[in-house]
Structure formats: C-alpha cells, structure tokens
Design an enzyme around this catalytic site. Structure first.
Site, PDB file in Angstrom:
ATOM      1  N   LEU A  36       0.861  -1.173   0.000  1.00 42.61           N
ATOM      2  CA  LEU A  36       0.000   0.000   0.000  1.00 42.61           C
ATOM      3  C   LEU A  36       0.903   1.231   0.000  1.00 42.61           C
ATOM      4  O   LEU A  36       1.943   1.236   0.666  1.00 42.61           O
ATOM      5  CB  LEU A  36      -0.892   0.027   1.243  1.00 42.61           C
ATOM      6  CG  LEU A  36      -2.139  -0.857   1.240  1.00 42.61           C
ATOM      7  CD1 LEU A  36      -2.776  -0.863   2.630  1.00 42.61           C
ATOM      8  CD2 LEU A  36      -3.144  -0.382   0.209  1.00 42.61           C
ATOM      9  N   ASP A  37       0.502   2.272  -0.723  1.00 49.83           N
ATOM     10  CA  ASP A  37       1.269   3.511  -0.724  1.00 49.83           C
ATOM     11  C   ASP A  37       1.349   4.091   0.691  1.00 49.83           C
ATOM     12  O   ASP A  37       0.448   3.855   1.505  1.00 49.83           O
ATOM     13  CB  ASP A  37       0.602   4.552  -1.630  1.00 49.83           C
ATOM     14  CG  ASP A  37       0.494   4.086  -3.076  1.00 49.83           C
ATOM     15  OD1 ASP A  37       1.377   3.324  -3.513  1.00 49.83           O
ATOM     16  OD2 ASP A  37      -0.469   4.488  -3.750  1.00 49.83           O
TER      17      ASP A  37
END
Length: 315
Positions: A48-49
């Site tokens: 996930l960013d």
C-alpha cells in the site's frame, strides 16, 4: 543510556490482517508487527502507498508460502480524488505538475460518462512512482534519481468503479479491482477524461479476497495488547494459514496418503466425489492443512507447495 533490548525472534505461523496507518510504508508497518510478534519470518501481500490506509495481510512463517496467492487476489478500495490538479505521483504526496479549472458544467452524468470506459478489462499505465519493477529496479527508485521514465502499460480488471458522492472538486469513489490495478492511475485517467486532471488525496483498502469482511488490527492496538495482555493474547489476533486458502477446493487425505504426499509422491484420489482439475488445499486426517496440491484430469494429486510440517521428517 539504556539500549532497547534486542528482539529474540521465534518460529510463528499465521496471518495477521493489519490496518496500515497513513504515512508509513508497507515494509515499515511489516517490520513493526514482525518485532511485536517476534516472528522469524514475515512478508506482506502487496504494498500500500504510504498515503494509503487499510487492509495489509501479513504472513508469518510458513504462511509466507501463500503470500503470492493473496497478492493476486481481488481487492476493494475507497478513495477521494481531487479534480483540477495533477501531480508526478498521481497522489497528494507528489509534486504538483499542472493546475486546470474544473468544468463549470460538471455533473453526475458527465462523471459517469468518464467512469464507464475505466470499468472492465482495461489497459492501464502505471504511475511512475510505483513499486513496479523495470530492469530489476522499482520505478520509484528511478524517478527519485530524476531519470526519464516511460511507465509500462498492462492489462488489468476493474470489476466496479462508482461515484459515492461529490463535494465541490472532491469525488469519493468506490473501487473493486483485480491484481495489479493502480487506483492512482484510475483517478489520473478519470481526471484527464474530464479535462481538468485529478489526483488521490485519500485511499483506503477495504478488503482483499478471501478476507472480504476483515477484522483488522492497527499497530497501536497490537502494541496495547502486547503490553497489557501479553504474548498469548497477541497471538490470538492471528488467523490460521488455512483462512487464506478458503477459495480452493479442500482435499482430505488419510494417514497413508498424507505420508505419501509429504514424501513428494503422487496420490490417486477416489473417483467419488468427482474432482475438478486444478489447485487444491490438502489436509491430513486430523484436519491440519499440509499445503497446496494440483489435481490433474486423471484424478492424480501432486504436491505443489507444502508446509514444513507436511514432511515426514518434521516434528
């Protein structure tokens, strides 16, 4: 000055449904929970960013052997897009590139017309700031050095993409998509279709198949459990490995066949019930999962990826 005691790691097997906080990379979150659980081996199932929050399945020990299966699963997100500004990362963490006015006549019908071509099987260009590798190196590493990057395009599947609400230039969207889909790219392409550009300001992963109604834990919650209730209570937050295999047909073997599959031998399955060829979750007579197997058209079962305890030499 008192040094922080060194973590003594231990064998630990299971799945943790982590609620990743914003502002932290997936690897940073992974390392924090790995130390909390004192797990010798750990991995996550798809980054996930740093800006993003939500479900990050973490695999401990032998569960890392099924991480690739979860990585390729369908996922669901909720995101907030802001119209009128593009950035080099396609999200709010990036540098501004171009600001354009939002069309004054923009309404729900026009937004829907722009969303429609982004559903189904589509060709998508990845963000230049992404973990996608090119020449063995993540694109973000090249981008940070200022190299000119031609981000690759690839085929992805968007099962659902809907407008939840609009508040001025902000659009709240729900997304269900297959493996390899970048929500940032969807928002970027939506902005271009509307003629004003767009970038992501919030992104939350809601579920990853097969964990469609996940009980997630934040790092802070886990730390509080570890400090207040102890290691046994912390381990109770883990799911068994078989929880990640619910999408596969189950094969139960008697003691003799379990021994044979553990030795890497082929096992012939009974004709009834009928077996559909493909990947299956293999269990022993006590219900313990042994790993993954492959059933062919003749009803022969071969080991595909077994856990360490499936071997007859394991304790």
């Amino acid at each position: 000055m008192n040094k922080k005691p060194r973590t003594v790691f231990r064998p630990l097997h299971g799945l943790l449904l982590l609620d990743k906080p914003a502002g932290m990379s997936s690897n940073q979150a992974l390392q924090q929970v790995r130390h909390l659980f004192r797990a010798e081996k750990a991995g996550h199932t798809g980054s996930l960013d740093p800006l993003a929050t939500g479900l990050l399945p973490v695999c401990f020990g032998e569960a890392t052997k099924i991480a690739g299966l979860l990585l390729g699963s369908s996922k669901a997100y909720e995101t907030t897009a802001v119209l009128g500004l593009t950035t080099d990362s396609d999200d709010a963490d990036g540098a501004p590139l171009l600001e354009r006015p939002v069309p004054a006549d923009l309404d729900a019908g026009r937004v829907e017309a722009a969303l429609a071509p982004l559903r189904g099987p589509i060709r998508q260009r990845a963000p230049i700031y992404s973990a996608l590798k090119q020449g063995g190196e993540p694109l973000y590493a090249k981008a940070r050095r200022g190299e000119a990057i031609e981000a690759p395009e690839r085929d992805v599947m968007v099962h659902a993409l809907e407008l939840i609400e609009r508040d001025g230039p902000r659009l709240r969207l729900s997304v269900e998509c297959g493996s390899g889909t970048y929500v940032r790219s969807l928002v970027r392409d939506l902005g271009e279709a509307l003629g004003c550009g767009a970038h992501v300001t919030q992104l939350r992963r809601l579920w990853v198949d097969p964990f469609t109604s996940p009980r997630m834990y934040t790092v802070d919650q886990l730390r509080a459990i570890a400090e207040g209730e102890g290691e046994a209570a912390l381990e109770a937050c883990l799911l068994p490995i078989e929880a990640g295999l619910t999408g596969f047909a189950r094969i139960d073997l008697d003691a003799g066949d379990a021994l044979r599959i553990g030795y890497g031998q082929t096992v012939r399955l009974p004709a009834e019930p009928a077996r559909v060829p493909g990947t299956v979750a293999v269990h022993d007579a006590d219900g313990r999962v042994l790993g993954l197997g492959q059933v062919d058209g003749q009803g022969l079962l071969r080991a595909q990826r077994l856990f360490s305890w499936a071997s007859p030499s394991s304790p």
